[in-house]
Structures are given as structure tokens and as C-alpha cells.
Write an enzyme that holds these catalytic residues in place. Structure first.
Site, PDB file in Angstrom:
ATOM      1  N   GLU A  97       4.497  -9.963   5.778  1.00 16.33           N
ATOM      2  CA  GLU A  97       4.493 -10.165   4.376  1.00 16.33           C
ATOM      3  C   GLU A  97       5.976 -10.564   4.054  1.00 16.33           C
ATOM      4  O   GLU A  97       6.902  -9.736   4.236  1.00 16.33           O
ATOM      5  CB  GLU A  97       4.173  -8.742   3.861  1.00 16.33           C
ATOM      6  CG  GLU A  97       4.465  -8.725   2.193  1.00 16.33           C
ATOM      7  CD  GLU A  97       3.990  -7.465   1.621  1.00 16.33           C
ATOM      8  OE1 GLU A  97       4.718  -6.945   0.961  1.00 16.33           O
ATOM      9  OE2 GLU A  97       3.287  -6.555   1.993  1.00 16.33           O
ATOM     10  N   LYS A 123      -2.328  -1.546  -2.386  1.00 15.55           N
ATOM     11  CA  LYS A 123      -1.045  -0.979  -1.727  1.00 15.55           C
ATOM     12  C   LYS A 123      -0.612   0.187  -2.333  1.00 15.55           C
ATOM     13  O   LYS A 123      -0.607   0.261  -3.611  1.00 15.55           O
ATOM     14  CB  LYS A 123       0.036  -2.320  -1.867  1.00 15.55           C
ATOM     15  CG  LYS A 123       1.447  -1.886  -1.671  1.00 15.55           C
ATOM     16  CD  LYS A 123       2.286  -3.108  -1.767  1.00 15.55           C
ATOM     17  CE  LYS A 123       3.900  -2.849  -1.766  1.00 15.55           C
ATOM     18  NZ  LYS A 123       4.573  -3.885  -1.604  1.00 15.55           N
TER      19      LYS A 123
END
EC number: 4.1.2.14
Length: 196
Positions: free
Chosen positions: A43, A130
Site C-alpha cells: 500500500e 481497515k
């Protein structure tokens, strides 16, 4: 890439390397080093200069799932999707961003921390979330949230050391995001994560 495929690949990867750098070249070197150590999901945060260029340079690699992180605006989301991000992550939940991303064919993982934020994300159809910042609150916090929200797959991120990743996975995390502490890990150190 379809959302289910992305979710499955993230679960298979187990660990998502969160890249936050002050320099584009340094970020690319970090990614290459992590790939050599067996990392398969990365990411790239949008606090990193040239994040879109970094994503674009890795978009056609089959040995990596490349995503965009710290995406907090529709403009950033559009840039990330155009660059070829296979998933987009935000640190919190925004109804405006969720609505914008419903028109983009890139898998979106909104950030949450509270039951209210989880409920709002669920109303938009998001079930992979998340959990940020997880390291501050620990595994018991995630497990307590999983009780009333069994349909949610949490990806805890923020303040988690690589050596703690197996514990998070055993506690039910779908994958775990780890940042700067990954640089000091050897390939052997990471094998414990991949064995869970």
C-alpha cells in the site's frame, strides 16, 4: 481486478506493507526489497511524493498486489485508480469518498475505529475494513468489535510490529498492515508471518 479477487489475494498475502516515504526513488527501492523478502501486497500512501507514479511503475507486475493508502479525497482516489491501484485504502470513513469510489472499479477499504463508523460503512456495503490505529488499542479491541460485527473482515493497521502479525491473524484479522518496522525484518523473520 474484481473486489473478491483482491480480498482473497490480500488474505493470502497476510501482510500488507505500508510504504510512507519522503522520496519516490527510496519508496521504489523499499518495495523491491520487500518483494525480495516475500511480501506480496503493498500500500503506497498518498503522503509519499509521486505516489501515483510509484503505483503505475508496479501495476503490471504479477508478483505484487499494489494499492493506494492514506487516500482522503476524491481527487486522490481518481489519481490512484488511473495509476492502476488494485485497492484503495483511507484512514477513516467518509460517505462522500465512499460514494465517489462506488463509480470507480477499484476495491475500496475504508478505515474505521468505532462501532458507529463500522455501522456507517456497512450501510454502504463495505465489509472489509481497515481498523486504524490498531496497535494503540490491541487485539482485544478488535475481538470485541468482531462480536457484534461478525460479517466484517478487519485489516488492523497502525503501530503493529511485524512480530505481532501472527497473533493478529490468529485473532481473526483478514490481513495486517505494517509500516516502517518492516525495513529491519529479514526474509527469515517474515516466514513466521507467512506460515500462519
Amino acid at each position: 481486478m474484481e473486489s473478491k479477487v483482491v480480498e482473497n489475494r490480500l488474505k493470502e498475502a497476510k501482510l500488507i506493507a505500508v510504504i510512507r516515504s519522503k522520496d519516490k526513488q527510496e519508496a521504489c527501492q523499499q518495495i523491491e526489497s520487500l518483494l525480495d523478502k516475500g511480501i506480496r501486497a503493498v500500500e503506497v500512501t498518498y503522503t509519499t511524493p509521486g505516489a501515483s507514479d510509484i503505483i503505475e511503475s508496479f501495476r503490471n507486475r504479477e508478483d505484487i498486489l499494489i494499492g493506494a493508502g492514506t487516500v482522503i479525497s476524491a481527487q486522490q482516489a481518481g489519481e490512484a485508480a488511473k495509476a492502476g491501484a488494485q485497492f484503495i485504502v483511507s484512514p477513516g470513513f467518509s460517505a462522500d469518498l465512499a460514494e465517489h469510489l462506488s463509480f470507480v472499479k477499484t476495491h475500496y477499504i475504508p478505515g474505521v475505529l468505532t462501532p458507529s463508523e463500522i455501522m456507517e460503512a456497512l450501510t454502504f456495503g463495505f465489509t472489509t475494513l481497515k481498523l486504524f490505529p490498531s496497535g494503540v488499542f490491541g487485539i482485544p479491541f478488535m475481538k470485541n468489535l468482531a462480536g457484534p460485527f461478525p460479517q466484517v473482515t478487519f485489516i488492523p493497521t497502525g503501530g503493529i510490529h511485524p512480530s505481532e502479525v501472527p497473533d493478529w491473524l490468529r485473532a481473526g484479522a483478514g490481513a495486517v498492515g505494517v509500516g516502517s518496522q518492516l525495513g529491519s525484518c529479514s526474509k527469515e523473520d517474515l516466514q513466521a508471518v507467512f506460515q500462519v
